[in-house]
Design a protein around this motif. Structure first.
Motif, PDB file in Angstrom:
ATOM      1  N   ARG A 206     -14.974   6.200 -12.614  1.00  0.00           N
ATOM      2  CA  ARG A 206     -15.337   6.520 -11.234  1.00  0.00           C
ATOM      3  C   ARG A 206     -14.212   5.618 -10.480  1.00  0.00           C
ATOM      4  O   ARG A 206     -13.586   6.130  -9.616  1.00  0.00           O
ATOM      5  N   LEU A 207     -13.983   4.452 -10.793  1.00  0.00           N
ATOM      6  CA  LEU A 207     -13.137   3.811 -10.320  1.00  0.00           C
ATOM      7  C   LEU A 207     -11.756   4.358 -10.465  1.00  0.00           C
ATOM      8  O   LEU A 207     -10.819   4.144  -9.339  1.00  0.00           O
ATOM      9  N   ILE A 208     -11.461   4.479 -11.389  1.00  0.00           N
ATOM     10  CA  ILE A 208      -9.984   4.941 -11.796  1.00  0.00           C
ATOM     11  C   ILE A 208      -9.468   6.254 -10.971  1.00  0.00           C
ATOM     12  O   ILE A 208      -8.861   6.380 -10.725  1.00  0.00           O
ATOM     13  N   ALA A 209     -10.742   7.047 -11.256  1.00  0.00           N
ATOM     14  CA  ALA A 209     -10.585   8.536 -10.724  1.00  0.00           C
ATOM     15  C   ALA A 209     -10.425   8.435  -9.023  1.00  0.00           C
ATOM     16  O   ALA A 209      -9.470   9.086  -8.451  1.00  0.00           O
ATOM     17  N   THR A 210     -11.160   7.690  -8.587  1.00  0.00           N
ATOM     18  CA  THR A 210     -11.013   7.333  -6.995  1.00  0.00           C
ATOM     19  C   THR A 210      -9.639   6.831  -6.733  1.00  0.00           C
ATOM     20  O   THR A 210      -9.166   7.345  -5.705  1.00  0.00           O
ATOM     21  N   LEU A 211      -9.250   5.848  -7.309  1.00  0.00           N
ATOM     22  CA  LEU A 211      -8.106   4.959  -6.943  1.00  0.00           C
ATOM     23  C   LEU A 211      -6.844   6.006  -6.950  1.00  0.00           C
ATOM     24  O   LEU A 211      -6.032   6.023  -6.136  1.00  0.00           O
ATOM     25  N   VAL A 212      -6.882   6.877  -8.053  1.00  0.00           N
ATOM     26  CA  VAL A 212      -5.720   7.891  -8.579  1.00  0.00           C
ATOM     27  C   VAL A 212      -5.692   8.892  -7.378  1.00  0.00           C
ATOM     28  O   VAL A 212      -4.697   9.314  -6.876  1.00  0.00           O
ATOM     29  N   LEU A 213      -6.785   9.494  -7.140  1.00  0.00           N
ATOM     30  CA  LEU A 213      -7.044  10.430  -6.075  1.00  0.00           C
ATOM     31  C   LEU A 213      -6.900   9.995  -4.733  1.00  0.00           C
ATOM     32  O   LEU A 213      -6.172  10.715  -3.951  1.00  0.00           O
ATOM     33  N   GLY A 214      -7.237   8.650  -4.457  1.00  0.00           N
ATOM     34  CA  GLY A 214      -6.894   8.261  -3.274  1.00  0.00           C
ATOM     35  C   GLY A 214      -5.442   8.022  -2.834  1.00  0.00           C
ATOM     36  O   GLY A 214      -4.918   8.192  -1.905  1.00  0.00           O
ATOM     37  N   LEU A 215      -4.475   7.512  -3.874  1.00  0.00           N
ATOM     38  CA  LEU A 215      -3.129   7.451  -4.008  1.00  0.00           C
ATOM     39  C   LEU A 215      -2.424   8.918  -3.699  1.00  0.00           C
ATOM     40  O   LEU A 215      -1.632   8.815  -2.914  1.00  0.00           O
ATOM     41  N   LEU A 216      -3.256   9.906  -4.355  1.00  0.00           N
ATOM     42  CA  LEU A 216      -2.451  11.009  -4.091  1.00  0.00           C
ATOM     43  C   LEU A 216      -2.720  11.667  -2.853  1.00  0.00           C
ATOM     44  O   LEU A 216      -1.672  12.205  -2.242  1.00  0.00           O
ATOM     45  N   VAL A 217      -3.862  11.178  -2.169  1.00  0.00           N
ATOM     46  CA  VAL A 217      -3.987  11.815  -0.776  1.00  0.00           C
ATOM     47  C   VAL A 217      -3.440  11.179   0.202  1.00  0.00           C
ATOM     48  O   VAL A 217      -2.733  11.495   1.135  1.00  0.00           O
ATOM     49  N   PHE A 218      -2.953   9.774  -0.189  1.00  0.00           N
ATOM     50  CA  PHE A 218      -2.120   8.898   0.603  1.00  0.00           C
ATOM     51  C   PHE A 218      -0.795   9.534   0.689  1.00  0.00           C
ATOM     52  O   PHE A 218      -0.239   9.656   1.818  1.00  0.00           O
ATOM     53  N   ALA A 219      -0.245   9.981  -0.450  1.00  0.00           N
ATOM     54  CA  ALA A 219       1.081  10.401  -0.437  1.00  0.00           C
ATOM     55  C   ALA A 219       1.207  11.620   0.157  1.00  0.00           C
ATOM     56  O   ALA A 219       2.291  12.011   0.752  1.00  0.00           O
ATOM     57  N   VAL A 220       0.322  12.413   0.401  1.00  0.00           N
ATOM     58  CA  VAL A 220       0.333  13.631   1.081  1.00  0.00           C
ATOM     59  C   VAL A 220       0.029  13.623   2.420  1.00  0.00           C
ATOM     60  O   VAL A 220       0.268  14.248   3.367  1.00  0.00           O
ATOM     61  N   SER A 221      -0.781  12.804   2.968  1.00  0.00           N
ATOM     62  CA  SER A 221      -1.185  12.435   4.380  1.00  0.00           C
ATOM     63  C   SER A 221      -0.251  11.685   4.885  1.00  0.00           C
ATOM     64  O   SER A 221      -0.415  10.829   6.138  1.00  0.00           O
ATOM     65  N   LEU A 222       0.970  11.190   4.543  1.00  0.00           N
ATOM     66  CA  LEU A 222       2.040  10.392   5.460  1.00  0.00           C
ATOM     67  C   LEU A 222       2.495  11.139   6.610  1.00  0.00           C
ATOM     68  O   LEU A 222       2.833  10.155   7.811  1.00  0.00           O
ATOM     69  N   PRO A 223       2.505  12.292   6.949  1.00  0.00           N
ATOM     70  CA  PRO A 223       2.992  13.068   8.063  1.00  0.00           C
ATOM     71  C   PRO A 223       1.958  12.591   9.283  1.00  0.00           C
ATOM     72  O   PRO A 223       0.845  12.428   9.069  1.00  0.00           O
ATOM     73  N   LYS A 224       2.726  12.294  10.404  1.00  0.00           N
ATOM     74  CA  LYS A 224       2.006  11.956  11.550  1.00  0.00           C
ATOM     75  C   LYS A 224       1.445  13.129  12.538  1.00  0.00           C
ATOM     76  O   LYS A 224       0.588  12.730  13.403  1.00  0.00           O
ATOM     77  N   SER A 225       1.621  14.247  12.270  1.00  0.00           N
ATOM     78  CA  SER A 225       1.176  15.508  12.924  1.00  0.00           C
ATOM     79  C   SER A 225       1.022  16.658  11.799  1.00  0.00           C
ATOM     80  O   SER A 225       1.164  16.771  10.696  1.00  0.00           O
ATOM     81  N   LEU A 226      -0.141  17.497  12.617  1.00  0.00           N
ATOM     82  CA  LEU A 226      -0.393  18.788  11.935  1.00  0.00           C
ATOM     83  C   LEU A 226       0.578  19.716  11.814  1.00  0.00           C
ATOM     84  O   LEU A 226       0.605  20.652  11.151  1.00  0.00           O
TER      85      LEU A 226
END
Length: 511
Positions: A206-226
């Motif tokens: 669970r910890l590994i999966a959460t960290l990996v998915l969290g990094l993926l979300v961070f990479a996709v969420s870098l833009p500042k606007s919708l």
């Protein structure tokens, strides 16, 4: 003067007031011309100026809007100008997330589920229209500004610190709700694929999966606007993956190999089939999206036409979402025995559901107001510290123990439903019943001056036409006002209060 007043404070708004004249009553036996003849055209129309409202958060008048540069108008928007298909996407996307995926797990009767679907969809459209009308009436482009108008209007301009604290508190509340929602989506994504990863990685899965998915979300969420293409493409992909999940789940249901129920709602107090449908139609970003569509340079100058266009987009998105959720209700009404988790078709369903939820997180994170970061730190660090902090908090909350996760899920559900169904009704009642209206008032009479007595009566002025137009507009919109008031008092308020009482009783263990 009268022409400037009529354009600056339009009489076509939903809560205009006509007082002190026979013109105010739609059923009055007096004609508009008879009432107008006794008035002095030089001061027949009086604007009630509200000094409490004239703060830094108000919009300028229509004439000032027309004279301002388009770039300044765009800078005022919380979301940059978007095309109509993108607005439609962001109106549809919140409907097809966790609530829609959890609908097949609620075992209820078909008739009751269909009634819940229709009521939730209708109330969602109604509440979205309330948000839109409040934003147009108050000239605000965010829900936080509307609540600021509701809460802090009685505070004088001299107490700016208190007003600023209230505004920051509202931003913190809305931002916290979006953080809780993003963490719930991330936790649900991990719960969907956790049984699959447990067989391959039995240590700290669970910890590994959460960290990996969290990094993926961070990479996709870098833009500042919708308005960023990356966020738009991610949202479209989330919709496509949800459709693929729905097709795969329907196929598994017809073949009798339904996927096992996720662990998210097994130990929750408030989550069931009814609340899942209600949460599916929870709305967000209605006010900034409507302002973004109205602020497009290519839109026509007719604001009434733009408002109708946005309302049509809202209705179409809700109808399409109801059609896409309907198959899940049919699956819930005739449950089958869950199939084995090792079945390839169940694995595909789990992966598609987790992917759709994961890609629905970036729009939620991007819409969160940025955290205040000192300029010196911002210049020294190239990394977006505000976005990194938000991702860290989301990942930390998604790693909560089961008891804490259950409480967070129930809290997120309660806040989302209250924000969708109760808060717009409360804001409508407060603004239109307990606040002085933004209006053009026709007084009883105007005393004649000595100069006016010895001079012949002036020719008919444009004030008479304005008064006649005001009377006709008020009479034409009377039925619409009554309809909105009936919907707020007889639908949103009773259903919202009943839901909050039920949720409170469930939380304290009364039923």
């Amino acid at each position: 003067m009268a022409q400037a007043i009529s354009s600056g404070r339009r009489s076509s708004l939903d809560s205009l007031d006509l007082s002190g004249s026979p013109i105010t009553s739609p059923t009055s036996p007096y004609s508009p011309s008879d009432s107008i003849s006794v008035l002095d055209s030089s001061s027949a129309l009086v604007l009630l100026s509200n000094q409490d409202d004239q703060d830094s958060f108000d919009f300028s008048s229509d004439e000032e809007h027309e004279e301002c540069d388009s770039q300044l108008e765009t800078a005022k928007l919380a979301i940059p100008p978007l095309q109509a298909p993108t607005i439609f996407l962001y109106l549809l996307a919140p409907y097809l997330r966790l609530g829609a995926i959890l609908v097949p797990n609620g075992i209820t009767s078909l008739k009751f589920s269909l009634v819940n679907l229709f009521v939730a969809a209708a109330l969602s459209v109604f509440s979205r229209n309330l948000w839109f009308l409040l934003a147009r009436y108050l000239r605000k482009n965010t829900a936080e500004d509307i609540f600021f108008e509701v809460i802090a209007k009685g505070i004088s301009r001299a107490k700016r610190r208190r007003r600023e604290r209230i505004r920051r508190l509202l931003l913190c509340v809305t931002g916290s709700l979006r953080i809780l929602m993003a963490s719930m989506y991330l936790r649900a994504s991990v719960d969907s694929i956790y049984p699959l990863l447990l067989e391959a990685l039995p240590v700290q899965t669970r910890l590994i999966a959460t960290l990996v998915l969290g990094l993926l979300v961070f990479a996709v969420s870098l833009p500042k606007s919708l308005a960023a293409k990356q966020v738009i493409c991610t949202t479209w992909l989330s919709m496509i993956l949800y459709t693929a999940w729905l097709v795969a789940a329907l196929y598994n249901h017809t073949t009798g190999t339904v996927m096992p129920s996720p662990t998210l709602v097994q130990h929750s107090v408030l989550w069931n089939g009814t609340t899942s449908i209600a949460f599916s139609f929870a709305t967000s970003l209605t006010v900034p999206l409507s302002a973004s569509l109205a602020g497009r340079p290519s839109t026509p100058s007719n604001k009434q036409g733009r408002g109708t266009y946005f309302q049509m987009l809202s209705i179409l998105s809700t109808v399409l979402a109801a059609l896409l959720i309907l198959p899940s209700i049919l699956m819930a009404s005739s449950p089958n025995v869950p199939g084995a988790l090792s079945d390839t078709r169940n694995i595909i369903v789990h992966v598609l559901g987790a992917s759709s939820l994961l890609l629905s997180i970036p729009p939620v994170l991007v819409s969160i107001p940025p955290l205040p970061v000192p300029p010196a730190v911002r210049r020294a660090c190239k990394l977006d510290l505000s976005k990194a902090t938000l991702i860290f908090v989301v990942v930390l909350l998604s790693l909560s123990p089961p008891s804490m996760a259950t409480f967070l899920n129930d809290l997120t559900l309660l806040l989302a439903l209250a924000g969708t169904y109760f808060l717009p009704a409360w804001a409508h009642i407060t603004i239109h019943y307990f606040r002085r209206p933004i209006s053009i008032v026709i007084p009883h009479s105007v005393p004649n001056t000595p100069h006016a007595i010895h001079t012949p009566s002036p020719p008919p002025s444009p004030d008479a036409l304005l008064q006649r137009k005001e009377w006709l507009l008020q009479r034409r919109r009377l039925g619409r006002r009554v309809l909105w008031d009936v919907g707020v008092w007889l639908l949103l308020i009773p259903i919202s209060l009943f839901g909050m009482v039920w949720a409170g009783g469930r939380l304290v263990g009364k039923w």
